[in-house]
Design a protein around this motif. Structure first.
Motif, short mmCIF file in Angstrom:
data_model
loop_
_atom_site.label_atom_id
_atom_site.label_comp_id
_atom_site.label_asym_id
_atom_site.label_seq_id
_atom_site.Cartn_x
_atom_site.Cartn_y
_atom_site.Cartn_z
N ALA A 197 59.82 54.62 31.44
CA ALA A 197 58.78 53.66 31.05
C ALA A 197 59.23 52.81 29.86
O ALA A 197 58.86 51.63 29.75
CB ALA A 197 57.48 54.40 30.72
N ASP A 198 60.05 53.38 28.98
CA ASP A 198 60.57 52.61 27.84
C ASP A 198 61.48 51.48 28.31
O ASP A 198 61.45 50.37 27.76
CB ASP A 198 61.34 53.51 26.88
CG ASP A 198 60.47 54.60 26.28
OD1 ASP A 198 59.30 54.32 25.95
OD2 ASP A 198 60.98 55.73 26.14
N LEU A 199 62.29 51.76 29.32
CA LEU A 199 63.17 50.73 29.87
C LEU A 199 62.35 49.66 30.59
O LEU A 199 62.64 48.47 30.48
CB LEU A 199 64.20 51.35 30.81
CG LEU A 199 65.18 52.31 30.13
CD1 LEU A 199 66.04 53.02 31.16
CD2 LEU A 199 66.04 51.61 29.12
N TRP A 233 62.97 51.58 37.19
CA TRP A 233 62.39 52.45 36.18
C TRP A 233 61.04 53.03 36.60
O TRP A 233 60.40 53.74 35.84
CB TRP A 233 62.30 51.72 34.84
CG TRP A 233 63.59 51.03 34.55
CD1 TRP A 233 63.78 49.69 34.35
CD2 TRP A 233 64.89 51.62 34.52
NE1 TRP A 233 65.11 49.43 34.19
CE2 TRP A 233 65.83 50.59 34.29
CE3 TRP A 233 65.36 52.92 34.68
CZ2 TRP A 233 67.19 50.83 34.21
CZ3 TRP A 233 66.73 53.15 34.59
CH2 TRP A 233 67.62 52.12 34.35
N GLN A 279 63.88 46.11 36.78
CA GLN A 279 62.65 46.78 36.37
C GLN A 279 62.12 47.74 37.43
O GLN A 279 61.56 48.77 37.09
CB GLN A 279 61.59 45.74 36.01
CG GLN A 279 61.88 45.13 34.66
CD GLN A 279 60.73 44.34 34.14
OE1 GLN A 279 60.63 43.17 34.44
NE2 GLN A 279 59.86 45.00 33.39
N THR A 294 70.40 59.28 26.47
CA THR A 294 69.03 58.99 26.91
C THR A 294 67.98 59.80 26.16
O THR A 294 66.78 59.70 26.47
CB THR A 294 68.90 59.27 28.42
OG1 THR A 294 69.24 60.64 28.68
CG2 THR A 294 69.80 58.35 29.23
N GLU A 337 59.25 48.85 29.87
CA GLU A 337 58.55 48.09 28.83
C GLU A 337 59.49 47.10 28.14
O GLU A 337 59.09 45.99 27.78
CB GLU A 337 57.98 49.05 27.78
CG GLU A 337 57.18 48.35 26.70
CD GLU A 337 56.60 49.34 25.70
OE1 GLU A 337 56.60 49.02 24.50
OE2 GLU A 337 56.16 50.42 26.12
N ALA A 338 60.76 47.48 27.99
CA ALA A 338 61.76 46.59 27.37
C ALA A 338 62.28 45.54 28.36
O ALA A 338 63.13 44.74 28.00
CB ALA A 338 62.91 47.41 26.81
N VAL A 398 64.18 58.77 25.31
CA VAL A 398 63.87 57.58 26.10
C VAL A 398 63.34 58.01 27.46
O VAL A 398 63.90 58.90 28.10
CB VAL A 398 65.13 56.70 26.30
CG1 VAL A 398 64.81 55.50 27.17
CG2 VAL A 398 65.67 56.25 24.96
N ARG A 446 70.88 51.12 20.95
CA ARG A 446 70.00 52.04 20.21
C ARG A 446 70.82 53.01 19.36
O ARG A 446 70.38 53.45 18.31
CB ARG A 446 69.13 52.86 21.17
CG ARG A 446 67.99 52.13 21.77
CD ARG A 446 67.16 53.04 22.70
NE ARG A 446 66.42 54.03 21.93
CZ ARG A 446 66.62 55.34 22.00
NH1 ARG A 446 67.51 55.86 22.80
NH2 ARG A 446 65.91 56.18 21.27
#
Length: 170
Positions: free
Chosen positions: A122-124, A135, A132, A116, A126-127, A119, A67
């Motif tokens: 939830a963004d992690l 997060w 998972q 960070t 979602e990606a 961010v 990013r």
């Protein structure tokens, strides 16, 4: 079993040897792991460390560094080790000493808090960043910034010695 990011500090001569004899590099890592286990986890720390791990934060670090358009691929390495076999989830890749120095300069310019910035966990999620389940906790980004700081310290010591690294996911 978890997937973890691992790093091996090598001199320029050792990097050359690893490129010619990837089985030597793997045996070297295994010996270091055995010595660490025998010492009850007392692996050398700081500037003397040969091995470093980012634990399960490896993919989050990759996501966040990309990013920021980070100039060096710290998570996967930059050049696959020729002839190397799978060390876990693919063969190791190397980062040359000059690229480690470039990375260290870029790390110095990127404060852990900015890594960070903007961010949320939830963004992690979602990606679909591994793992998972991590997060789900609101404070999970603290783990990533702690691993970022530790990796920065390790790479600074590597650059000071003008060494490079092998990188792999295990």
């Amino acid at each position: 079993m978890s997937m973890i990011g691992r790093y091996l500090r090598l001199s320029a001569a050792e990097l050359e040897r690893a490129a010619l004899e990837p089985e030597w590099a793997l045996a070297f890592v295994e010996r270091l792991d055995d010595e660490s286990a025998e010492a009850d986890g007392g692996r050398a720390r700081g500037g003397w460390a040969r091995l470093h791990e980012t634990g399960k934060a490896w993919q989050a670090l990759d996501f966040l560094l990309r990013r920021r358009e980070f100039p060096v691929d710290l998570v996967h390495g930059e050049e696959e080790l020729p002839g190397a076999e799978d060390w876990g989830y693919g063969p190791p890749c190397r980062i040359a000493p000059d690229r480690v120095r470039l990375a260290v300069a870029a790390l110095a310019a990127l404060d852990p808090g900015r890594l960070t910035e903007g961010v949320a966990p939830a963004d992690l999620a979602e990606a679909r960043v591994y793992p998972q389940s991590l997060w789900e906790a609101e404070d999970s980004l603290h783990l990533v910034t702690a691993e970022y700081r530790a990796l920065s310290d390790f790479l600074r010591a590597v650059a000071t010695r003008r060494h490079g690294v092998l990188v792999w996911i295990e």
